[in-house]
Structure formats: structure tokens, C-alpha cells
Design a protein around this motif. Structure first.
Motif, PDB file in Angstrom:
ATOM      1  N   THR A   5      -5.114  -2.301 -10.054  1.00  0.00           N
ATOM      2  CA  THR A   5      -4.069  -3.117  -9.445  1.00  0.00           C
ATOM      3  C   THR A   5      -3.734  -2.597  -8.049  1.00  0.00           C
ATOM      4  O   THR A   5      -3.422  -1.416  -7.874  1.00  0.00           O
ATOM      5  N   GLY A   6      -3.809  -3.481  -7.056  1.00  0.00           N
ATOM      6  CA  GLY A   6      -3.484  -3.115  -5.690  1.00  0.00           C
ATOM      7  C   GLY A   6      -4.472  -2.190  -5.025  1.00  0.00           C
ATOM      8  O   GLY A   6      -4.138  -1.541  -4.020  1.00  0.00           O
ATOM      9  N   VAL A  46       2.893  -7.367  -7.591  1.00  0.00           N
ATOM     10  CA  VAL A  46       1.436  -7.359  -7.484  1.00  0.00           C
ATOM     11  C   VAL A  46       0.849  -7.682  -8.848  1.00  0.00           C
ATOM     12  O   VAL A  46       1.173  -7.017  -9.846  1.00  0.00           O
ATOM     13  N   HIS A  96      -8.238  -3.851  -1.879  1.00  0.00           N
ATOM     14  CA  HIS A  96      -8.322  -3.909  -0.414  1.00  0.00           C
ATOM     15  C   HIS A  96      -8.907  -2.638   0.174  1.00  0.00           C
ATOM     16  O   HIS A  96      -9.405  -2.635   1.303  1.00  0.00           O
TER      17      HIS A  96
END
Length: 544
Positions: free
Chosen positions: A131-132, A16, A135
């Protein structure tokens, strides 16, 4: 037979790309000042040109200004005297850089709602690793929109940007378009080449050197350094030439090559995350509501013993303790004590709170009691009782001060300390009794001064033979006093580094009236000094 999949291939996961969120609070000082005002007074404060000032060696300087102050010409870093020349009606408010730094630390912890860890970016920024995480908010654009709305709800103006590195995110937040996003596969030099070199977080003197070299944009610096060149040898030669130019600059903020590599992700940038340390807290939920003092004292004693065990496990002692009493009707009663020295003595804590519980109205009963230590300091693991440690550590003195403070109120017990100033009202200050005394250098041997100084010098009417002669008679508080003895003057010049250029000098006199009472008076200014009209007279102190 179907071959079995490779074990290493089964555990491989896509990497990622790192995403850093930079939040810039460009008007933190002004926003904090506005939030401290009453809601009904903010409109009037916004309309008046206002500047937050800091004392410097060359006089007050402007740290920040509101919109009206900026429109009037006030700018950060400007001397207050210059700003008043442009806007005489400029209102000044003391700045609070320490409070701003503490606010940034709290905001960094609060910003962990958007990512697992965050870091301070002083003096007015926060960095968050998201980070990540995007969503969870829909996408990165909605994440930035949530950041803007959350800070707006707190009354803070914020600009945010997302990028693969902290340097790129900082540059976009400060100099890029609003809510800028740099995707992992985007070319930073292509999208950020028009940003000024100040986006590299460089010192002012380094920026001056770059401007003299004709380098004003990131793209120009990248071209000079050879970044993106197809020939590695050409890039190495260009970097070596630029490195030699700044070979004496070792700090990251003074090294353009290092900052450029951090922005492009070629070199890692260490960031120190902010970690919240939970506040020591103990509590009791009671089976039956308490309505009488005796069982409440028992609960407070148990909580004090529990708190001592918690503090001992952390190797700390309490300097401030807060006791919360939850009543059945939902009201919460608070009692707070501050200690002169860190302690883990349960009996001492219980005795101090006992003096603060006399006015507690239990109502229909108290159903929960909570004790927390909101201020702690490191304390040696072993601590004897207060009386036994008196000779070695002065703990008995601290206990006495604590009891006096609880009985007389916070701030009632203080000690005078000397300050490096020859102005009488600035030569002394008050501080908590057990705080270390600051080392004062360059203190002068003053003439005999009275022990009693008025909180504020009071104006008096003086009759004298000539403008520069001794006072003959003066009126103070409605009574005329005849002067029979005079000694002086003691001339005190103004502190030019912290006062305006129009400040006038003082001539102090020690005088005695016909009744034998002695006073300390001064004449402010000299006739014809060009800094005002007729000199004024003031009474500043009384001799015993």
C-alpha cells in the motif's frame, strides 16, 4: 474577515486504498532441487524425466515433477507406481517439504524490499502489503515486473498479482492472466467471474460438493449467494440457503461464503506477518592486527562474555556458535561449534573454541573477530556453573558431549533409538545424544538378533539340499564355510505400505560354521512366488 478553516478539515487526509501483492512460486520444490545441482549438471537433469516423491501410507507419491516428467505423464499427487507405468525411466528424488517451508519463510523476509510487511502463504506463496509503495517503482506494472525479474535472478519461477484484498490477489496470481492488476475501483465479480471456484482457496471436498451442485465459476457462486443483488432481503435469503448447505464446515478453507466475502473485501482476513528477529552477534574491531594465539584467546573470551550477556537479555541459550576471523588480506576464517544443550556459560564456550583455533593461520594479522549465535533455544534466566548443575540438569553430560564432538567432529557422538519397523535395517536409527527419544508404539518382541549388523547386507553363494531346505555350505568374501548348526527360519514380510508390490519376503537363519563362528543370513524370496527368479541369499549380521 476571512473565516478560519475548520481544524478537523485541516488534518483530514485522503485514505490510501490497500494494495496486496501475491507471489506464487508454482515450482518451488523443483526450482530448489535444480538450484542444489551443479551448473554443469542442470541441463542433463532437465532432460531426464524427474519427480520429487514423498512417502505416504499408501506408498510413495509424487509431490512435484520437472518439465520432462510432466511431459511423460507424472503429476503431483499421483502414486509413483502409476507414474512408472506411464514412464518407466522416471527418475525419483526425495522431496523436502520442511525445506520448502523454511525457504518460503526466508523469501517472505526477502520480499519486504517491496513492502513494509509480508506474510507466508504456505505451501508455496508469499503475500506483501504494498500500500502506497508502487510510486517508488514507477507504477504497479513496473513493480510486478521488478518482482518477476528479482525471482528469475534467484532461479525461481514466480507469478505475481496485485489486488485490494489478499483473496483477490491470490486468485489472480494462481488463475488469472500473468501480472494481473485489480484496481481499487474495479468490480471484482465482473473481472474475476470466469475464474474457477478453486480460486477461493477451498478444500478439495468442498470443491467436489460445489461441482456436484453445478457451481464451477466464481460468477456462478456469487449469483447463488446473492452477491451484488439490489434487494438486500433477496441476498440474505440466498446466503442463508448456502450457509445451511455448509453449516458443518467451520474452517475458512471449507466455507465458500467466508472466502467469497474475504475476496470481495466484505470481511477482513487476518494475516500473520513475518518478523525477522536479529541474530545475536558481538564483535571486536582491533586497533592492531593480532598475529599470536594468546591475545586471540583473550579476544574470544571477551566475545564469549559479551554473547552471554546478549543471550541472557533475550532469555535464550546458544546451540550453535560461529566465530569469524577477518584477516588483513581480506580472507575470513570460520570456526563453528554445535552444543548438545543450550548454554550461556562463557567459560564452556571459550574452552570449546580453544580446541578449534589451533590451526588458525593469522597471516599478516587478524583485524576483526565476530561471534554470532545462529541457533538459539529458550533457556531459564538463572544458570549456575556447569559442575554445580550436573546433578539437577545433566549439564556436565552436555559439556562432555560438546568436548567430544569438537574433538572428534560433528555427528561423531550419537545414540541409537528404536523405530517402529520390523525390517532389521529400519528398526533402529541414530540421533543426537540429548535429543528426546521418540515414543515408539507397536514394537514387537523380536527373536534373538545379532548385535553386529552390516551396513548393507552382502550377497553370498549358498548350497542347500532343496530350494526350501536349510543351507549346507556358503561362500562369503572368497571363503567357503561349512554349516554345522542351523536355527530358523524367522520369516519377515515386506512393509507393503512403503515398498513396491514386487518386494519379496525374507527367511532369516542363525547358523554356525565349523570354526564356531555364527552368522545371520537370509533368503530373499521363495521359489515360485511370482516376484522374481531364483531366491537370493544375503549375510546380514554377525554374532559375537
Amino acid at each position: 474577515m476571512t473565516p478560519e478553516p475548520c481544524a478537523s478539515a485541516a488534518i483530514m487526509k485522503p485514505i490510501v486504498p490497500r494494495r496486496i501483492l501475491s507471489i506464487w512460486l508454482a515450482r518451488l520444490s523443483v526450482d530448489r532441487w535444480r538450484r542444489a545441482l551443479a551448473p554443469e549438471g542442470r541441463a542433463a537433469a532437465d532432460a531426464a524425466p524427474t519427480a520429487l516423491i514423498l512417502e505416504t501410507a499408501h506408498g510413495p507419491r509424487i509431490a512435484a515433477a520437472n518439465d520432462a516428467g510432466l511431459a511423460a505423464g507424472a503429476r503431483a499427487g499421483m502414486l509413483l507406481a502409476d507414474a512408472r507405468a506411464l514412464c518407466p525411466e522416471l527418475v525419483t528424488v526425495p522431496g523436502d517439504p520442511a525445506g520448502d517451508l523454511a525457504a518460503i519463510e526466508k523469501l517472505a523476509l526477502w520480499a519486504q524490499r517491496w513492502g513494509p510487511w509480508s506474510a507466508m502463504d504456505p505451501p508455496d506463496g508469499v503475500l506483501v502489503d504494498v500500500t502506497g509503495v508502487a510510486h517508488l517503482f514507477g507504477d504497479e506494472a513496473r513493480l510486478l515486473a521488478d518482482v518477476a525479474s528479482a525471482f528469475a535472478a534467484q532461479g525461481l519461477a514466480a507469478r505475481a498479482a496485485l489486488a485490494p484484498t489478499a483473496g483477490a490477489a491470490w486468485a489472480l496470481a494462481h488463475y488469472g492472466p500473468p501480472a494481473a492488476i485489480l484496481a481499487p475501483d474495479d468490480d471484482p465479480l465482473r473481472l474475476m467471474g470466469d475464474l474457477p471456484v478453486a480460486a477461493l482457496r477451498l478444500d478439495a471436498d468442498v470443491l467436489t460438493v460445489l461441482r456436484r451442485l453445478g457451481i464451477k465459476r466464481l460468477g456462478q457462486l456469487a449469483g447463488v449467494s446473492g452477491a451484488g443483488a439490489e434487494d438486500p432481503a433477496q441476498e440474505a435469503a440466498a446466503r442463508d440457503a448456502l450457509r445451511r448447505r455448509f453449516r458443518n464446515h467451520r474452517a475458512p478453507s471449507a466455507n465458500p461464503l467466508l472466502r467469497l466475502d474475504q475476496l470481495l473485501g466484505r470481511m477482513p482476513e487476518p494475516l500473520l506477518p513475518v518478523i525477522e528477529r536479529p541474530m545475536p552477534l558481538v564483535q571486536r574491531r582491533l586497533l592492531e592486527p593480532l598475529r599470536h594465539r594468546a591475545p586471540l584467546d583473550r579476544v574470544v573470551t571477551d566475545l564469549a562474555e559479551d554473547m552471554v550477556r546478549v543471550l541472557a537479555a533475550r532469555g535464550e541459550g546458544a546451540r550453535r556458535l560461529e566465530l569469524a576471523l577477518w584477516r588483513v588480506d581480506g580472507e575470513v576464517l570460520w570456526r563453528r561449534i554445535e552444543l548438545a544443550a543450550a548454554t550461556r556459560e562463557a567459560s564452556h564456550i571459550t574452552r570449546l573454541f580453544a580446541a578449534r583455533l589451533d590451526d588458525v593461520a593469522a597471516g599478516f594479522g587478524i583485524e576483526m573477530v565476530q561471534l554470532r549465535a545462529s541457533w538459539c533455544e529458550p533457556l531459564a534466566f538463572a544458570q549456575t556453573d556447569l559442575d554445580a548443575a550436573a546433578e539437577q540438569h545433566g549439564t556436565a553430560l552436555a559439556a562432555c558431549i560438546d568436548r567430544l564432538s569438537v574433538r572428534l567432529g560433528p555427528g561423531a557422538v550419537t545414540r541409537p533409538v528404536a523405530r517402529a519397523s520390523h525390517i532389521p535395517e529400519r528398526a533402529q536409527a541414530w540421533q543426537p545424544p540429548l535429543e528426546p527419544v521418540p515414543v515408539v508404539q507397536g514394537m514387537l518382541a523380536f527373536h534373538s538378533r545379532p548385535l553386529k549388523l552390516l551396513d548393507r547386507a552382502e550377497p553370498i553363494a549358498v548350497l542347500y539340499a532343496s530350494p526350501d531346505g536349510y543351507p549346507q555350505r556358503f561362500r562369503w568374501r572368497g571363503e567357503v564355510r561349512e554349516v554345522v548348526r542351523v536355527e530358523g527360519p524367522e520369516r519377515i514380510a515386506p512393509e507393503w505400505w512403503r515398498e513396491r508390490s514386487t518386494a519379496r519376503l525374507r527367511d532369516y537363519y542363525r547358523i554356525e560354521d565349523a570354526a564356531g563362528r555364527r552368522y545371520w543370513i537370509y533368503r530373499q524370496g521363495i521359489a515360485g512366488d511370482g516376484r522374481g527368479g531364483v531366491p537370493d541369499w544375503f549375510l546380514h549380521g554377525l554374532y559375537a
